[in-house]
Design a protein around this motif. Structure first.
Motif, PDB file in Angstrom:
ATOM      1  N   VAL A 194      -4.322  -1.407  10.314  1.00 53.74           N
ATOM      2  CA  VAL A 194      -5.465  -1.658   9.418  1.00 53.74           C
ATOM      3  C   VAL A 194      -6.566  -0.627   9.673  1.00 53.74           C
ATOM      4  N   VAL A 195      -6.811  -0.305  10.964  1.00 55.42           N
ATOM      5  CA  VAL A 195      -7.849   0.689  11.305  1.00 55.42           C
ATOM      6  C   VAL A 195      -7.465   2.056  10.730  1.00 55.42           C
ATOM      7  N   LEU A 196      -6.176   2.446  10.869  1.00 56.41           N
ATOM      8  CA  LEU A 196      -5.727   3.741  10.320  1.00 56.41           C
ATOM      9  C   LEU A 196      -5.915   3.781   8.802  1.00 56.41           C
ATOM     10  N   ILE A 197      -5.609   2.689   8.140  1.00 58.27           N
ATOM     11  CA  ILE A 197      -5.798   2.617   6.686  1.00 58.27           C
ATOM     12  C   ILE A 197      -7.274   2.854   6.356  1.00 58.27           C
ATOM     13  N   CYS A 198      -8.143   2.229   7.113  1.00 57.29           N
ATOM     14  CA  CYS A 198      -9.590   2.380   6.845  1.00 57.29           C
ATOM     15  C   CYS A 198     -10.051   3.819   7.074  1.00 57.29           C
ATOM     16  N   VAL A 199      -9.538   4.478   8.157  1.00 56.31           N
ATOM     17  CA  VAL A 199      -9.922   5.870   8.436  1.00 56.31           C
ATOM     18  C   VAL A 199      -9.428   6.765   7.289  1.00 56.31           C
ATOM     19  N   GLY A 200      -8.199   6.512   6.839  1.00 62.18           N
ATOM     20  CA  GLY A 200      -7.649   7.262   5.708  1.00 62.18           C
ATOM     21  C   GLY A 200      -8.513   7.113   4.463  1.00 62.18           C
ATOM     22  N   VAL A 201      -8.965   5.912   4.230  1.00 62.22           N
ATOM     23  CA  VAL A 201      -9.817   5.633   3.066  1.00 62.22           C
ATOM     24  C   VAL A 201     -11.148   6.371   3.196  1.00 62.22           C
ATOM     25  N   LEU A 202     -11.700   6.402   4.412  1.00 65.27           N
ATOM     26  CA  LEU A 202     -12.966   7.113   4.630  1.00 65.27           C
ATOM     27  C   LEU A 202     -12.800   8.605   4.332  1.00 65.27           C
ATOM     28  N   LEU A 203     -11.645   9.163   4.748  1.00 63.23           N
ATOM     29  CA  LEU A 203     -11.383  10.589   4.467  1.00 63.23           C
ATOM     30  C   LEU A 203     -11.335  10.845   2.962  1.00 63.23           C
ATOM     31  N   VAL A 204     -10.630   9.984   2.253  1.00 63.61           N
ATOM     32  CA  VAL A 204     -10.542  10.126   0.790  1.00 63.61           C
ATOM     33  C   VAL A 204     -11.942  10.003   0.177  1.00 63.61           C
ATOM     34  N   GLY A 205     -12.754   9.124   0.759  1.00 63.14           N
ATOM     35  CA  GLY A 205     -14.111   8.905   0.257  1.00 63.14           C
ATOM     36  C   GLY A 205     -15.006  10.132   0.357  1.00 63.14           C
ATOM     37  N   LEU A 265      -2.687   8.938   6.409  1.00 66.23           N
ATOM     38  CA  LEU A 265      -3.168   7.948   7.381  1.00 66.23           C
ATOM     39  C   LEU A 265      -2.968   6.524   6.852  1.00 66.23           C
ATOM     40  N   VAL A 266      -3.222   6.361   5.567  1.00 67.10           N
ATOM     41  CA  VAL A 266      -3.005   5.044   4.943  1.00 67.10           C
ATOM     42  C   VAL A 266      -1.538   4.644   5.104  1.00 67.10           C
ATOM     43  N   CYS A 267      -0.631   5.604   4.865  1.00 67.19           N
ATOM     44  CA  CYS A 267       0.812   5.312   4.971  1.00 67.19           C
ATOM     45  C   CYS A 267       1.211   4.952   6.390  1.00 67.19           C
ATOM     46  N   LEU A 268       0.690   5.711   7.357  1.00 66.79           N
ATOM     47  CA  LEU A 268       0.986   5.423   8.757  1.00 66.79           C
ATOM     48  C   LEU A 268       0.473   4.018   9.107  1.00 66.79           C
ATOM     49  N   GLY A 269      -0.697   3.736   8.633  1.00 67.21           N
ATOM     50  CA  GLY A 269      -1.280   2.403   8.843  1.00 67.21           C
ATOM     51  C   GLY A 269      -0.400   1.327   8.242  1.00 67.21           C
ATOM     52  N   VAL A 270       0.106   1.603   7.051  1.00 67.53           N
ATOM     53  CA  VAL A 270       0.970   0.631   6.363  1.00 67.53           C
ATOM     54  C   VAL A 270       2.258   0.403   7.162  1.00 67.53           C
ATOM     55  N   ALA A 281       0.815  -1.222   0.000  1.00 67.50           N
ATOM     56  CA  ALA A 281       0.000   0.000   0.000  1.00 67.50           C
ATOM     57  C   ALA A 281       0.847   1.270   0.000  1.00 67.50           C
ATOM     58  N   LEU A 282       2.180   1.130   0.114  1.00 68.72           N
ATOM     59  CA  LEU A 282       3.052   2.301  -0.050  1.00 68.72           C
ATOM     60  C   LEU A 282       2.847   2.916  -1.434  1.00 68.72           C
ATOM     61  N   SER A 283       2.321   2.122  -2.328  1.00 66.21           N
ATOM     62  CA  SER A 283       2.048   2.620  -3.684  1.00 66.21           C
ATOM     63  C   SER A 283       1.002   3.741  -3.664  1.00 66.21           C
ATOM     64  N   TYR A 284       0.253   3.890  -2.552  1.00 65.51           N
ATOM     65  CA  TYR A 284      -0.722   4.985  -2.463  1.00 65.51           C
ATOM     66  C   TYR A 284      -0.038   6.347  -2.519  1.00 65.51           C
ATOM     67  N   VAL A 285       1.112   6.471  -1.857  1.00 67.07           N
ATOM     68  CA  VAL A 285       1.836   7.751  -1.859  1.00 67.07           C
ATOM     69  C   VAL A 285       2.398   8.017  -3.252  1.00 67.07           C
TER      70      VAL A 285
END
Lengths: 123, 142
Positions: B116-127, A112-117, A84-88
């Motif tokens: 995984v939760v942070l990824i989901c929150v990030g996705v919700l923001l983008v949404g 947030l996605v990156c931090l999660g990754v 998912a680093l590909s998101y950046v």
């Protein structure tokens, strides 16, 4: 660990480069009128005649093979989220290559996605 | 407003199709690669791995699902932003982690769950952002 990093970079840059090329091809193809099988097939046929689509295919193939190799070495719950680093990389590509507007909310979401990754990769 | 709503709904439908197909495909690929074993980075090892992968039925079913993913992905990209679709598809991570625990019996730590939760929150923001910020051509179907 070196091999994992190398194949992860093939996976990330291959998929991002391929997706950006395919996005350009899809935008040039245009949106289908309706989401019905006959029209989707027609849309697919038109998309397959686009050069950008075929520029993306080898890059996607490279990333697919890197994915297979990584899956043989590491658990899926590491490989897929780490990719998912590909998101950046992709968001930068979308802004500077495809000319999309990337708002603060979208960047925050990507951060947030990156931090999660990173957390997922640390395990 | 109605057009924007319609755009969001059809984008959501295609993103859901993407997530289901991608997760099923990834899970089947992992199962196939577990059956095949670790790939050795030598000429003989790569040739052996190639032979094993092209004859694996599980792998081909996985590829079928990934083709479904590719079709839905291509379709949604014809109208929506790449920087919207790409992160929006990430809510599948939660589903994938759940599948990895349930079907593959992989151990997932608390830290990984937080990720995984942070990824989901990030996705919700983008949404929350507009699915389309660039102009798009409408296909001539006449």
């Amino acid at each position: 660990m070196m091999h994992v990093s190398l194949f992860l970079s093939f996976l990330i840059f291959g998929s991002t480069g391929g997706e950006i090329a395919i996005t350009r091809g899809m935008k040039a193809t245009g949106e289908p009128e309706r989401l019905r099988p006959k029209e989707l097939l027609r849309f697919l046929g038109k998309a397959l005649c686009n050069g950008w689509f075929w520029a993306g295919v080898p890059l996607m193939a490279l990333s697919f093979y890197a994915l297979l190799v990584l899956l043989s070495w590491e658990p899926i719950s590491f490989v897929i989220p780490a990719s998912a680093l590909s998101y950046v990389v992709g968001t930068f590509g979308a802004k500077y290559i495809l000319g999309e507007e990337v708002s603060v909310a979208r960047w925050t979401g990507v951060a947030l996605v990156c931090l999660g990754v990173a957390l997922v990769a640390l395990g | 407003m109605a057009t924007e709503g319609r755009l969001r709904v059809k984008t959501l439908v295609m993103v859901c199709a993407m997530v289901v197909c991608a997760n099923a495909g990834d899970l089947l690929l992992k199962r196939a690669m577990l059956q095949i074993g670790a790939v050795k980075l030598s000429a003989a090892g790569l040739v052996h791995a190639f032979r094993m992968t092209v004859t694996s039925g599980t792998l081909w079913v996985g590829i079928f699902f990934l083709c479904g993913f590719m079709l839905s992905y291509m379709t949604v990209l014809s109208w929506a932003d790449y920087s919207y679709v790409m992160p929006a598809g990430a809510f599948g991570y939660a589903l994938l982690t759940f599948f990895a625990v349930v079907f593959l019996h992989e151990a997932v730590s608390a830290r990984r769950w937080v990720g995984v939760v942070l990824i989901c929150v990030g996705v919700l923001l983008v949404g929350q952002t507009k699915p389309r910020t660039t102009s798009v051509a409408r296909e001539a179907l006449a």
